[in-house]
Design a protein around this motif. Structure first.
Motif, short mmCIF file in Angstrom:
data_model
loop_
_atom_site.label_atom_id
_atom_site.label_comp_id
_atom_site.label_asym_id
_atom_site.label_seq_id
_atom_site.Cartn_x
_atom_site.Cartn_y
_atom_site.Cartn_z
N LEU A 58 63.23 -6.58 21.25
CA LEU A 58 63.72 -6.30 19.89
C LEU A 58 65.11 -5.69 19.95
O LEU A 58 65.98 -6.05 19.15
CB LEU A 58 62.75 -5.39 19.14
CG LEU A 58 63.16 -5.00 17.72
CD1 LEU A 58 63.38 -6.23 16.84
CD2 LEU A 58 62.12 -4.07 17.10
N LEU A 90 58.92 -2.13 16.44
CA LEU A 90 58.49 -3.53 16.45
C LEU A 90 57.30 -3.71 15.52
O LEU A 90 57.25 -4.66 14.75
CB LEU A 90 58.15 -3.98 17.87
CG LEU A 90 57.64 -5.41 18.03
CD1 LEU A 90 58.65 -6.41 17.49
CD2 LEU A 90 57.33 -5.69 19.50
N ALA A 117 59.53 -3.95 22.75
CA ALA A 117 60.62 -3.12 22.24
C ALA A 117 61.96 -3.49 22.87
O ALA A 117 62.97 -3.56 22.19
CB ALA A 117 60.31 -1.64 22.47
N ILE A 159 59.12 -12.97 16.58
CA ILE A 159 58.55 -11.64 16.33
C ILE A 159 57.16 -11.48 16.93
O ILE A 159 56.84 -10.45 17.52
CB ILE A 159 58.53 -11.33 14.82
CG1 ILE A 159 59.94 -11.44 14.22
CG2 ILE A 159 57.94 -9.95 14.57
CD1 ILE A 159 60.98 -10.54 14.86
N GLU A 182 58.13 0.60 20.47
CA GLU A 182 57.07 -0.32 20.05
C GLU A 182 56.68 -0.07 18.60
O GLU A 182 56.28 -0.99 17.90
CB GLU A 182 55.85 -0.17 20.97
CG GLU A 182 56.07 -0.65 22.40
CD GLU A 182 56.38 -2.13 22.51
OE1 GLU A 182 55.80 -2.94 21.76
OE2 GLU A 182 57.21 -2.49 23.37
#
Length: 108
Positions: A84, A45, A81, A74, A42
């Protein structure tokens, strides 16, 4: 249009457009983003979000492509996470398929 899985169970997904991938490439958003252990967290991110905010704030010209990436991907509610990591994997696959001539043309 591409679809990535946004969570481990597969109950959430995100739609990624070609324009989103081109924006990631244009601003080299994934370069030096992930730590050497290769695990996306995280914090990574959040680092990406801060980098994009900084780019938008420093742009003197139109940055619609960055804003679209933020809204669509985004800052999407489903982006975590795991999402991503899936986006990075998609980007690597997509980038590998781009012909070398096209990359050279875009760089000029």
């Amino acid at each position: 249009m591409y679809t990535i899985q946004a969570n481990v169970s597969g109950s959430r997904s995100l739609e990624i457009s070609e324009e989103n991938l081109l924006t990631i490439q244009k601003y080299m958003l994934f370069h030096h983003l992930i730590s050497s252990n290769g695990v996306v967290s995280e914090l990574d991110l959040e680092k990406l979000r801060m980098n994009i905010r900084s780019l938008i704030a420093s742009q003197e010209s139109d940055c619609k492509d960055l804003l679209d990436l933020c809204i669509d991907v985004i800052y999407h509610n489903n982006m975590k996470a795991f999402g991503l990591q899936q986006l990075i994997n998609l980007y690597k696959e997509w980038e590998a398929k781009i012909p070398v001539e096209e990359i050279a043309t875009e760089a000029e």
